[in-house]
Write a protein that holds these residues in place. Sequence first.
Motif, PDB file in Angstrom:
ATOM      1  N   MET A   1      46.179 -57.768 -47.005  1.00 51.86           N
ATOM      2  CA  MET A   1      47.337 -57.687 -47.779  1.00 51.86           C
ATOM      3  C   MET A   1      48.467 -56.183 -46.990  1.00 51.86           C
ATOM      4  SD  MET A   1      48.209 -58.088 -51.392  1.00 51.86           S
ATOM      5  CE  MET A   1      50.112 -58.722 -51.054  1.00 51.86           C
ATOM      6  N   ALA A   2      47.927 -55.875 -47.246  1.00 50.57           N
ATOM      7  CA  ALA A   2      48.825 -54.251 -46.304  1.00 50.57           C
ATOM      8  C   ALA A   2      48.936 -54.169 -45.429  1.00 50.57           C
ATOM      9  CB  ALA A   2      47.544 -53.396 -46.871  1.00 50.57           C
ATOM     10  N   ALA A   3      47.986 -54.725 -44.263  1.00 50.44           N
ATOM     11  CA  ALA A   3      48.834 -54.324 -43.114  1.00 50.44           C
ATOM     12  C   ALA A   3      49.253 -55.711 -42.651  1.00 50.44           C
ATOM     13  CB  ALA A   3      47.173 -54.968 -42.086  1.00 50.44           C
ATOM     14  N   ASP A   4      49.651 -56.659 -43.427  1.00 54.96           N
ATOM     15  CA  ASP A   4      50.906 -57.192 -43.872  1.00 54.96           C
ATOM     16  C   ASP A   4      52.066 -56.636 -43.359  1.00 54.96           C
ATOM     17  OD1 ASP A   4      49.401 -59.532 -42.730  1.00 54.96           O
ATOM     18  OD2 ASP A   4      49.285 -60.657 -45.310  1.00 54.96           O
ATOM     19  N   PHE A   5      52.398 -55.723 -44.241  1.00 55.53           N
ATOM     20  CA  PHE A   5      53.547 -55.172 -44.592  1.00 55.53           C
ATOM     21  C   PHE A   5      53.453 -53.783 -43.923  1.00 55.53           C
ATOM     22  CE2 PHE A   5      52.907 -57.744 -48.296  1.00 55.53           C
ATOM     23  CZ  PHE A   5      53.941 -58.365 -48.075  1.00 55.53           C
ATOM     24  N   GLY A   6      52.294 -53.306 -42.790  1.00 54.41           N
ATOM     25  CA  GLY A   6      52.363 -52.010 -42.307  1.00 54.41           C
ATOM     26  C   GLY A   6      52.036 -50.066 -42.635  1.00 54.41           C
ATOM     27  N   VAL A   7      51.803 -50.970 -44.558  1.00 52.42           N
ATOM     28  CA  VAL A   7      51.123 -49.946 -44.989  1.00 52.42           C
ATOM     29  C   VAL A   7      49.991 -49.930 -45.762  1.00 52.42           C
ATOM     30  CG1 VAL A   7      53.462 -50.233 -46.226  1.00 52.42           C
ATOM     31  CG2 VAL A   7      52.216 -51.231 -47.329  1.00 52.42           C
ATOM     32  N   HIS A   8      49.466 -48.223 -45.729  1.00 53.45           N
ATOM     33  CA  HIS A   8      48.132 -47.992 -46.753  1.00 53.45           C
ATOM     34  C   HIS A   8      48.387 -49.357 -47.914  1.00 53.45           C
ATOM     35  CE1 HIS A   8      45.041 -45.685 -48.229  1.00 53.45           C
ATOM     36  NE2 HIS A   8      44.713 -45.783 -47.521  1.00 53.45           N
ATOM     37  N   PRO A   9      46.367 -49.675 -47.663  1.00 53.41           N
ATOM     38  CA  PRO A   9      46.149 -50.428 -49.101  1.00 53.41           C
ATOM     39  C   PRO A   9      46.535 -49.807 -50.291  1.00 53.41           C
ATOM     40  CG  PRO A   9      44.656 -50.398 -47.620  1.00 53.41           C
ATOM     41  CD  PRO A   9      45.485 -49.709 -46.858  1.00 53.41           C
ATOM     42  N   THR A  10      46.626 -48.668 -50.306  1.00 55.53           N
ATOM     43  CA  THR A  10      46.663 -47.502 -51.960  1.00 55.53           C
ATOM     44  C   THR A  10      48.776 -48.234 -52.577  1.00 55.53           C
ATOM     45  OG1 THR A  10      45.219 -45.815 -51.354  1.00 55.53           O
ATOM     46  CG2 THR A  10      47.032 -45.465 -53.222  1.00 55.53           C
ATOM     47  N   THR A  11      49.239 -48.322 -51.822  1.00 56.76           N
ATOM     48  CA  THR A  11      50.611 -48.237 -51.535  1.00 56.76           C
ATOM     49  C   THR A  11      51.021 -49.697 -52.287  1.00 56.76           C
ATOM     50  OG1 THR A  11      50.862 -47.197 -49.696  1.00 56.76           O
ATOM     51  CG2 THR A  11      52.819 -48.179 -51.083  1.00 56.76           C
ATOM     52  N   VAL A  12      50.328 -50.568 -51.269  1.00 57.00           N
ATOM     53  CA  VAL A  12      50.048 -52.080 -52.198  1.00 57.00           C
ATOM     54  C   VAL A  12      49.645 -52.170 -53.573  1.00 57.00           C
ATOM     55  CG1 VAL A  12      49.488 -54.827 -51.501  1.00 57.00           C
ATOM     56  CG2 VAL A  12      49.861 -52.673 -49.696  1.00 57.00           C
ATOM     57  N   TRP A  13      47.845 -51.835 -53.727  1.00 56.90           N
ATOM     58  CA  TRP A  13      47.827 -51.389 -55.122  1.00 56.90           C
ATOM     59  C   TRP A  13      48.846 -51.231 -56.117  1.00 56.90           C
ATOM     60  CZ3 TRP A  13      46.349 -47.133 -58.221  1.00 56.90           C
ATOM     61  CH2 TRP A  13      45.765 -47.629 -59.349  1.00 56.90           C
ATOM     62  N   LYS A  14      49.729 -49.900 -55.820  1.00 60.30           N
ATOM     63  CA  LYS A  14      50.565 -48.646 -56.355  1.00 60.30           C
ATOM     64  C   LYS A  14      51.490 -50.143 -57.252  1.00 60.30           C
ATOM     65  CE  LYS A  14      50.115 -44.640 -55.435  1.00 60.30           C
ATOM     66  NZ  LYS A  14      50.071 -42.949 -54.582  1.00 60.30           N
ATOM     67  N   TRP A  15      52.255 -50.611 -55.825  1.00 53.84           N
ATOM     68  CA  TRP A  15      53.556 -51.740 -55.861  1.00 53.84           C
ATOM     69  C   TRP A  15      53.054 -52.307 -57.253  1.00 53.84           C
ATOM     70  CZ3 TRP A  15      54.460 -52.722 -50.192  1.00 53.84           C
ATOM     71  CH2 TRP A  15      55.331 -52.015 -49.755  1.00 53.84           C
ATOM     72  N   MET A  16      51.692 -53.175 -56.845  1.00 56.13           N
ATOM     73  CA  MET A  16      51.202 -53.896 -58.017  1.00 56.13           C
ATOM     74  C   MET A  16      50.772 -53.850 -58.901  1.00 56.13           C
ATOM     75  SD  MET A  16      51.053 -56.952 -55.880  1.00 56.13           S
ATOM     76  CE  MET A  16      50.376 -58.147 -57.180  1.00 56.13           C
ATOM     77  N   ARG A  17      50.652 -52.534 -59.073  1.00 54.47           N
ATOM     78  CA  ARG A  17      50.343 -52.137 -60.563  1.00 54.47           C
ATOM     79  C   ARG A  17      51.691 -51.741 -61.170  1.00 54.47           C
ATOM     80  NH1 ARG A  17      49.871 -47.002 -63.527  1.00 54.47           N
ATOM     81  NH2 ARG A  17      47.962 -47.284 -64.713  1.00 54.47           N
ATOM     82  N   GLY A  18      53.149 -50.590 -59.883  1.00 50.70           N
ATOM     83  CA  GLY A  18      53.500 -50.713 -61.068  1.00 50.70           C
ATOM     84  C   GLY A  18      54.035 -52.850 -61.358  1.00 50.70           C
ATOM     85  N   ALA A  19      54.087 -53.665 -60.755  1.00 53.50           N
ATOM     86  CA  ALA A  19      54.807 -54.481 -60.866  1.00 53.50           C
ATOM     87  C   ALA A  19      54.552 -55.187 -62.460  1.00 53.50           C
ATOM     88  CB  ALA A  19      54.657 -55.812 -60.410  1.00 53.50           C
ATOM     89  N   ASP A  20      53.236 -54.977 -62.521  1.00 54.86           N
ATOM     90  CA  ASP A  20      52.294 -55.422 -63.742  1.00 54.86           C
ATOM     91  C   ASP A  20      52.608 -54.569 -65.054  1.00 54.86           C
ATOM     92  OD1 ASP A  20      50.598 -57.269 -62.673  1.00 54.86           O
ATOM     93  OD2 ASP A  20      49.531 -56.145 -62.244  1.00 54.86           O
ATOM     94  N   ILE A  21      52.770 -53.328 -64.917  1.00 58.07           N
ATOM     95  CA  ILE A  21      53.268 -52.999 -65.988  1.00 58.07           C
ATOM     96  C   ILE A  21      55.074 -52.673 -66.501  1.00 58.07           C
ATOM     97  CG2 ILE A  21      54.172 -50.221 -66.715  1.00 58.07           C
ATOM     98  CD1 ILE A  21      51.726 -49.457 -64.533  1.00 58.07           C
ATOM     99  N   ASP A  22      55.474 -53.101 -65.772  1.00 60.27           N
ATOM    100  CA  ASP A  22      56.678 -53.972 -65.578  1.00 60.27           C
ATOM    101  C   ASP A  22      57.197 -54.995 -65.785  1.00 60.27           C
ATOM    102  OD1 ASP A  22      58.396 -51.369 -64.182  1.00 60.27           O
ATOM    103  OD2 ASP A  22      58.624 -51.896 -62.627  1.00 60.27           O
ATOM    104  N   ASP A  23      56.252 -55.394 -65.241  1.00 61.32           N
ATOM    105  CA  ASP A  23      56.112 -56.767 -66.589  1.00 61.32           C
ATOM    106  C   ASP A  23      55.879 -57.103 -67.717  1.00 61.32           C
ATOM    107  OD1 ASP A  23      57.186 -57.969 -64.207  1.00 61.32           O
ATOM    108  OD2 ASP A  23      55.311 -58.530 -63.337  1.00 61.32           O
ATOM    109  N   GLY A  24      54.872 -56.257 -68.301  1.00 65.10           N
ATOM    110  CA  GLY A  24      53.841 -55.909 -69.258  1.00 65.10           C
ATOM    111  C   GLY A  24      53.199 -56.690 -69.734  1.00 65.10           C
TER     112      GLY A  24
END
Length: 61
Positions: A1-24
Amino acid sequence: MAADFGVHPTTVWKWMRGADIDDGTKPATTSQESAELREARRQIKLLEQGNEVLRQAAARS
């Protein structure tokens, strides 16, 4: 998945975690709350500086 966006896997993990936090889904401070806290702290600092100026002016009078 991270390779699809050309970013490090940790970056995707942070994005996903942030989205989960913002969604409650996960408990933590949301992006909106963090922004509000930063603004409140900035306002407090400005007010404290203003109070200090007034204290100094009153002491000279």
